[in-house]
Design a protein around this motif. Structure first.
Motif, PDB file in Angstrom:
ATOM      1  N   PRO A   1      -0.138   2.923  -3.696  1.00 43.53           N
ATOM      2  CA  PRO A   1      -1.570   3.152  -3.167  1.00 43.53           C
ATOM      3  C   PRO A   1      -2.448   3.403  -4.314  1.00 43.53           C
ATOM      4  O   PRO A   1      -2.552   4.476  -4.704  1.00 43.53           O
ATOM      5  CB  PRO A   1      -1.154   4.373  -2.601  1.00 43.53           C
TER       6      PRO A   1
ATOM      7  N   GLY B   1      -5.897  -2.140  -5.365  1.00 40.87           N
ATOM      8  CA  GLY B   1      -5.200  -3.079  -4.226  1.00 40.87           C
ATOM      9  C   GLY B   1      -4.609  -4.204  -4.782  1.00 40.87           C
ATOM     10  O   GLY B   1      -3.508  -4.185  -5.442  1.00 40.87           O
TER      11      GLY B   1
ATOM     12  N   LEU C   1       0.616  -1.084  -0.091  1.00 39.86           N
ATOM     13  CA  LEU C   1       0.022  -0.032   0.064  1.00 39.86           C
ATOM     14  C   LEU C   1       0.861   1.231   0.106  1.00 39.86           C
ATOM     15  O   LEU C   1       0.570   2.296  -0.711  1.00 39.86           O
ATOM     16  CB  LEU C   1      -0.871  -0.010   1.282  1.00 39.86           C
TER      17      LEU C   1
ATOM     18  N   TRP D   1      -1.327  -4.985  -7.424  1.00 40.06           N
ATOM     19  CA  TRP D   1      -0.030  -5.301  -6.694  1.00 40.06           C
ATOM     20  C   TRP D   1       0.656  -6.742  -7.094  1.00 40.06           C
ATOM     21  O   TRP D   1       2.023  -6.944  -7.278  1.00 40.06           O
ATOM     22  CB  TRP D   1      -0.115  -5.544  -5.244  1.00 40.06           C
TER      23      TRP D   1
ATOM     24  N   ASP E   1      -8.496  -4.663   3.923  1.00 43.10           N
ATOM     25  CA  ASP E   1      -7.984  -4.024   2.612  1.00 43.10           C
ATOM     26  C   ASP E   1      -8.973  -3.135   2.210  1.00 43.10           C
ATOM     27  O   ASP E   1      -8.535  -2.366   1.000  1.00 43.10           O
ATOM     28  CB  ASP E   1      -7.832  -5.237   1.680  1.00 43.10           C
TER      29      ASP E   1
ATOM     30  N   SER F   1      -7.072   0.052   1.004  1.00 42.75           N
ATOM     31  CA  SER F   1      -6.473   0.337  -0.248  1.00 42.75           C
ATOM     32  C   SER F   1      -7.575   0.502  -1.259  1.00 42.75           C
ATOM     33  O   SER F   1      -7.137   1.341  -2.448  1.00 42.75           O
ATOM     34  CB  SER F   1      -5.815  -1.106  -0.555  1.00 42.75           C
ATOM     35  N   HIS F   2      -8.904   0.103  -1.118  1.00 37.69           N
ATOM     36  CA  HIS F   2      -9.891   0.489  -2.222  1.00 37.69           C
ATOM     37  C   HIS F   2     -10.285   2.020  -2.184  1.00 37.69           C
ATOM     38  O   HIS F   2     -11.257   2.124  -3.063  1.00 37.69           O
ATOM     39  CB  HIS F   2     -10.990  -0.545  -1.924  1.00 37.69           C
TER      40      HIS F   2
ATOM     41  N   GLY G   1      -1.922   5.381   4.562  1.00 34.85           N
ATOM     42  CA  GLY G   1      -2.564   4.090   4.500  1.00 34.85           C
ATOM     43  C   GLY G   1      -2.096   3.014   5.283  1.00 34.85           C
ATOM     44  O   GLY G   1      -2.875   2.346   5.845  1.00 34.85           O
TER      45      GLY G   1
ATOM     46  N   ILE H   1      -8.229   4.546  -1.125  1.00 35.24           N
ATOM     47  CA  ILE H   1      -6.909   5.062  -0.762  1.00 35.24           C
ATOM     48  C   ILE H   1      -6.620   6.255  -1.780  1.00 35.24           C
ATOM     49  O   ILE H   1      -6.202   7.301  -1.682  1.00 35.24           O
ATOM     50  CB  ILE H   1      -5.678   3.925  -0.999  1.00 35.24           C
TER      51      ILE H   1
END
Length: 528
Positions: A87, A91, A83, A95, A242, A245-246, A258, A248
């Motif tokens: 960012p 997510g 993250l 990655w 998570d 992250s969604h 984050g 962010i």
């Protein structure tokens, strides 16, 4: 707060258009409020007591929380590095794409995206499920033998799903403020409910041996397996971190803020959940009341609150407060689920992606993605109509799918020596990073098998864990869609390259003196 030019370059992939990006309305506090409200661990633990009390008893609930908590904390800390480096609202699948070997990056990212989307649909289903369970405790008559049938339970489930959808549409601009209210309600409930229960049951507390060592097995499985299956309650309570992250892309200074929020929300979930479980089990009445607690149609929590307070009115008032806290969580989960659908559609990962990637001009939300998320959540609730173990099936589906999505980017990075992430604000030291990553992966793989087991044995059509069937269907659809069009049309995550992002971040951090959470040895940081 307006983002710097360099931060905008990091957060917004280079080919996203203005009508597929979201405004930054979240502050660090509202982001933490969103994450804490989604986890709402103590509230989820209270509403999901049926998962553990009949499958391991109090000992499975207490020690399961600590064991599962350690595994989730390792996963959250592992993902916090990703993250900080990338960012992005995508997510996990972003990655995986950026850390997997180039030959397999697109395919693995596609698979991860499908699993993550389904995971959040299942989490939204769990939120509607837990809220509807609390409604059952409030509306079921007190007479013995009166129960709500499958159709009634599904109806309550559908109503809660529609409520969460409606709030996300017509109160969209107030969602950050609503999350703060949800945080305040959750903290208040955490303080009030256990204190009232303990105070009213003074002198009638359960024995410590029951709270920390009580074992019950009504599943038909061998004792050891039954005890481990009881850990599913803790898995549900700590699922969904998570979410940070969604959303962010909707906060400033994301690479620094984050990771703090992701790790902090899991740690707080463990602490608050442990405190709540211990206090509520002490006030339950102990071994003498456990049979009634497990089998009452009112639900375990309602019976415990009545046993402790001696008043239906007080118990109902406390349950109403818990329902309000759970509803805030359901609203936040619906927000995150729609953002995940939106992010994957924006990268061309879903059928008709051009429809679901759009941001509504009036509401400033991904309205079409929100509609799709709500419809799929409603369909998943149909398990109520075919299985008596729908509670366990939906819960296990949400935990397993998201846990798998958590470990996939960690696996791809570890497979290449933990050298695929660029310089970042949050970086684990070399040895500690390996330990945390391996523990997190081991936990994820073990529980993914364990939580897909049926809640009852022997296995029949009625007791079958249909969460495993739903997961198998999603995997089949993801592979089939990849073979038919994804491998030709899906370009992967259209973000900047590792070194470009690293250079942008380094310049920004030098200029703005962003706080360092913890850095590892720079010699251990590699690039693609």
């Amino acid at each position: 707060m307006a983002p710097s030019a360099s931060e905008t370059s990091i957060l917004i992939p280079i080919n996203y258009t203005p009508n597929t990006t979201l405004p930054r309305t979240f502050t660090p506090l509202s982001l933490f409020a969103l994450s804490f409200t989604i986890l709402n661990s103590w509230g989820v633990l209270s509403a999901s007591l049926p998962l553990s009390l009949s499958s391991g008893g109090p000992s499975a609930a207490i020690w399961g929380l600590l064991i599962v908590g350690a595994g989730n904390l390792c996963l959250a800390t592992s993902l916090a590095e990703f993250l900080s480096a990338y960012p992005s609202a995508g997510g996990q699948y972003h990655w995986v794409y950026l850390t997997a070997p180039p030959k397999y990056a697109r395919c693995l990212a596609w698979l991860t995206g499908w699993v993550t989307v389904f995971g959040w649909i299942a989490v939204a289903a769990s939120a509607s499920l837990l809220s509807s369970q609390l409604v059952v405790g409030l509306v079921v008559p007190r007479e013995e033998g009166v129960e709500v049938g499958p159709l009634g339970k599904f109806g309550m489930y559908a109503v809660m799903t529609l409520v969460f959808f409606a709030v996300n549409v017509w109160m969209s601009k107030g969602l950050p403020a609503l999350n703060k209210v949800g945080l305040l309600a959750s903290v208040t409930g955490l303080l009030v409910i256990p204190v009232v229960a303990l105070t009213c049951s003074w002198g009638r507390w359960a024995e410590p041996e029951f709270v920390f060592g009580g074992f019950i097995n009504e599943t038909g499985w061998p004792d050891g397996i039954a005890w481990l299956i009881g850990f599913l309650q803790a898995g549900v309570a700590l699922n969904g971190f998570d979410a940070v992250s969604h959303v962010i892309e909707e906060i400033p200074n994301a690479p620094a803020v984050g990771p703090k929020v992701m790790i902090g929300s899991v740690a707080m979930g463990i602490l608050t959940g442990f405190y709540f479980l211990v206090t509520i089990l002490f006030s339950s009445g102990g071994a003498d009341e456990i049979e009634n607690i497990i089998h009452s149609p009112l639900g375990p929590l309602m019976v415990i609150l009545y046993n402790s307070t001696g008043s239906h009115a007080v118990a109902t008032a406390l349950l109403v407060f818990l329902f309000i806290c759970g509803s805030f969580g359901g609203i936040a989960i619906t927000t995150t689920s729609s953002r995940m659908v939106f992010a994957f559609a924006r990268d061309g990962g879903l059928p008709a992606s051009h429809i679901f990637e759009q941001v509504h001009a009036r509401y400033d939300i991904p309205f079409n993605a929100l509609c799709l998320s709500a419809i799929l959540t409603g369909l998943l609730g149909c398990i109520f109509l075919i299985s008596s173990t729908a509670f366990s099936a939906i819960s296990s589906a949400s935990v397993v799918t998201l846990t798998l999505s958590y470990c996939l980017p960690v696996i791809t990075n570890c497979a290449q020596g933990r050298k695929k992430l660029p310089a970042r604000v949050f970086a684990l030291p070399h040895t500690l990073g390996w330990i945390i990553n391996i523990v997190g992966i081991s936990y994820a793989l073990l529980t993914s098998v364990l939580f897909l087991l049926p809640a009852q044995y022997p296995i029949t059509r009625d007791t079958m864990n249909y969460g495993s069937v739903a997961l198998a269907l999603v995997l089949f659809l993801s592979v089939a869609s990849w073979m038919t069009h994804g491998r030709k049309s899906y370009a992967g995550s259209p973000t900047l390259g590792n070194r470009q992002i690293s250079d942008l971040m380094n310049r920004e951090f030098e200029q703005e003196s962003a706080p360092i959470l913890r850095t590892g040895d720079s010699r251990n940081i590699g690039y693609e």
